[in-house]
Design a protein around this motif. Structure first.
Motif, PDB file in Angstrom:
ATOM      1  N   LEU A  35       0.807  -1.220   0.000  1.00 17.86           N
ATOM      2  CA  LEU A  35       0.000   0.000   0.000  1.00 17.86           C
ATOM      3  C   LEU A  35       0.843   1.274   0.000  1.00 17.86           C
ATOM      4  N   ALA A  36       2.149   1.133   0.169  1.00 16.91           N
ATOM      5  CA  ALA A  36       3.004   2.320   0.284  1.00 16.91           C
ATOM      6  C   ALA A  36       2.979   3.125  -1.019  1.00 16.91           C
ATOM      7  N   PRO A  37       3.015   4.454  -0.876  1.00 17.17           N
ATOM      8  CA  PRO A  37       3.104   5.278  -2.093  1.00 17.17           C
ATOM      9  C   PRO A  37       4.513   5.222  -2.678  1.00 17.17           C
ATOM     10  N   THR A  38       4.609   5.354  -3.989  1.00 20.20           N
ATOM     11  CA  THR A  38       5.931   5.401  -4.641  1.00 20.20           C
ATOM     12  C   THR A  38       5.891   6.462  -5.734  1.00 20.20           C
ATOM     13  N   GLY A  39       7.036   6.999  -6.071  1.00 17.81           N
ATOM     14  CA  GLY A  39       7.116   8.041  -7.095  1.00 17.81           C
ATOM     15  C   GLY A  39       6.490   7.571  -8.402  1.00 17.81           C
ATOM     16  N   ALA A  40       5.526   8.366  -8.906  1.00 21.12           N
ATOM     17  CA  ALA A  40       4.806   8.061 -10.154  1.00 21.12           C
ATOM     18  C   ALA A  40       4.149   6.676 -10.105  1.00 21.12           C
ATOM     19  N   ASN A  41       3.970   6.167  -8.895  1.00 25.35           N
ATOM     20  CA  ASN A  41       3.350   4.850  -8.651  1.00 25.35           C
ATOM     21  C   ASN A  41       4.067   3.708  -9.378  1.00 25.35           C
ATOM     22  N   ARG A  42       5.388   3.855  -9.516  1.00 28.87           N
ATOM     23  CA  ARG A  42       6.147   2.849 -10.278  1.00 28.87           C
ATOM     24  C   ARG A  42       6.340   1.541  -9.516  1.00 28.87           C
ATOM     25  N   GLN A  43       6.265   1.595  -8.180  1.00 30.15           N
ATOM     26  CA  GLN A  43       6.376   0.388  -7.342  1.00 30.15           C
ATOM     27  C   GLN A  43       7.623  -0.446  -7.665  1.00 30.15           C
ATOM     28  N   PRO A  44       8.789   0.192  -7.576  1.00 31.14           N
ATOM     29  CA  PRO A  44      10.018  -0.524  -7.936  1.00 31.14           C
ATOM     30  C   PRO A  44      10.521  -1.452  -6.825  1.00 31.14           C
ATOM     31  N   HIS A  84      12.630   8.502 -12.445  1.00 30.84           N
ATOM     32  CA  HIS A  84      13.852   9.300 -12.529  1.00 30.84           C
ATOM     33  C   HIS A  84      13.480  10.716 -12.951  1.00 30.84           C
ATOM     34  N   ASN A  85      14.081  11.702 -12.314  1.00 29.67           N
ATOM     35  CA  ASN A  85      13.874  13.084 -12.744  1.00 29.67           C
ATOM     36  C   ASN A  85      14.862  13.386 -13.874  1.00 29.67           C
ATOM     37  N   GLN A  86      14.338  13.415 -15.077  1.00 31.07           N
ATOM     38  CA  GLN A  86      15.201  13.579 -16.255  1.00 31.07           C
ATOM     39  C   GLN A  86      15.876  14.941 -16.277  1.00 31.07           C
ATOM     40  N   ASN A  87      15.328  15.900 -15.496  1.00 28.65           N
ATOM     41  CA  ASN A  87      15.874  17.265 -15.514  1.00 28.65           C
ATOM     42  C   ASN A  87      16.951  17.494 -14.467  1.00 28.65           C
ATOM     43  N   SER A 100      17.128   9.528  -9.199  1.00 26.03           N
ATOM     44  CA  SER A 100      16.111   8.486  -9.031  1.00 26.03           C
ATOM     45  C   SER A 100      15.525   8.529  -7.625  1.00 26.03           C
ATOM     46  N   VAL A 101      14.235   8.245  -7.520  1.00 22.05           N
ATOM     47  CA  VAL A 101      13.606   8.216  -6.195  1.00 22.05           C
ATOM     48  C   VAL A 101      13.570   6.793  -5.614  1.00 22.05           C
ATOM     49  N   GLU A 103      15.457   4.999  -3.696  1.00 23.41           N
ATOM     50  CA  GLU A 103      15.724   4.820  -2.255  1.00 23.41           C
ATOM     51  C   GLU A 103      14.583   5.370  -1.419  1.00 23.41           C
ATOM     52  N   MET A 104      14.013   6.488  -1.862  1.00 29.15           N
ATOM     53  CA  MET A 104      12.860   7.044  -1.124  1.00 29.15           C
ATOM     54  C   MET A 104      11.703   6.055  -1.166  1.00 29.15           C
ATOM     55  N   ASP A 105      11.420   5.521  -2.355  1.00 33.10           N
ATOM     56  CA  ASP A 105      10.309   4.573  -2.496  1.00 33.10           C
ATOM     57  C   ASP A 105      10.474   3.401  -1.531  1.00 33.10           C
ATOM     58  N   VAL A 106      11.650   2.827  -1.536  1.00 32.80           N
ATOM     59  CA  VAL A 106      11.864   1.624  -0.717  1.00 32.80           C
ATOM     60  C   VAL A 106      11.868   1.988   0.773  1.00 32.80           C
ATOM     61  N   SER A 107      12.320   3.199   1.095  1.00 35.54           N
ATOM     62  CA  SER A 107      12.300   3.620   2.503  1.00 35.54           C
ATOM     63  C   SER A 107      10.865   3.733   3.011  1.00 35.54           C
ATOM     64  N   ILE A 108       9.981   4.253   2.168  1.00 33.93           N
ATOM     65  CA  ILE A 108       8.575   4.354   2.597  1.00 33.93           C
ATOM     66  C   ILE A 108       8.003   2.950   2.816  1.00 33.93           C
ATOM     67  N   VAL A 109       8.317   2.048   1.912  1.00 37.00           N
ATOM     68  CA  VAL A 109       7.862   0.658   2.049  1.00 37.00           C
ATOM     69  C   VAL A 109       8.364   0.083   3.379  1.00 37.00           C
TER      70      VAL A 109
END
Ligand SMILES: Cc1cc2nc3c(=O)[nH]c(=O)nc-3n(C[C@H](O)[C@H](O)[C@H](O)COP(=O)(O)O)c2cc1C
Length: 179
Positions: A35-44, A84-87, A100-101, A103-109
């Motif tokens: 259920l954890a949120p992830t950047g752009a809902n990519r669920q990596p 990934h933030n292309q900019n 890339s987000v 590490e943030m995604d996995v930390s929230i998980v």
């Protein structure tokens, strides 16, 4: 349980009872992870459940920080799948990469799982004290899957108690600012 009560009752456990974690409790933690949120809902996130004798032996060979937990979750990221933030570019050693987000995604998980475990009466320890290469050597992970952290899980051993760091939180004035 009230949220702040739950957050306060979590502490880092470094000595576990050998009693295994029940499957239904693990399932609930994994659902909290899902259920954890992830950047752009990519669920990596890619989670590896380590609880067989062999898997625990391998993780303990790679880090002292698995302690005697009867269950360790190895939280990884399929890095190519993360947003990934292309900019924005960052340097990784001498290689320039887009930010890339993962590490943030996995930390929230991991945080979701830690709090879900706390609600279930389980103890946890978030672990980053390992050498990534040692984990890659210990487990045959698919190409592009990178360990981000470990979560030790189990019942605290009798007499285990929080370290003094558990109470040592800075006052809000030191960490919160209004601009
Ligand atoms: C990102 C992260 C990495 C951590 N890595 C380790 C670790 O490798 N070994 C360890 O014993 N504790 C580790 N911890 C636990 C912290 O030391 C602990 O959360 C902190 O001292 C506060 O104590 P408390 O969790 O009991 O409140 C880690 C915690 C976080 C959030």
């Amino acid at each position: 349980m009230d949220f702040l009560e739950l957050a306060r009752s979590r502490w880092s456990v470094r000595n576990f009872d050998p009693r295994p974690v029940e499957q239904d409790k693990l399932d609930r933690m994994l659902e909290a992870a899902r259920l954890a949120p992830t950047g752009a809902n990519r669920q990596p996130q890619r989670l590896y459940v380590l609880r067989s004798e062999e898997a625990l032996r391998s993780v303990r060979a790679a880090t002292r920080m698995a302690f005697n937990a009867p269950l360790v979750i190895m939280l990884c990221a399929e890095v190519g799948e993360a947003w990934h933030n292309q900019n924005e570019t960052v340097m990784h050693g001498t290689v320039e990469e887009t930010y890339s987000v993962a590490e943030m995604d996995v930390s929230i998980v991991c945080d979701h799982m830690q709090l879900a475990a706390t609600e279930l009466g389980l103890g946890t320890l978030w672990v980053r004290g390992y050498d990534t290469q040692a984990l890659l050597d210990a487990f045959d992970l698919p190409e592009g899957v990178v360990p981000i952290c470990l979560l030790d899980v189990g019942y605290p051993a009798e007499g285990a108690k929080p370290s003094r760091l558990h109470e040592a939180r800075k006052p809000l004035e030191e960490t919160v600012f209004e601009l």
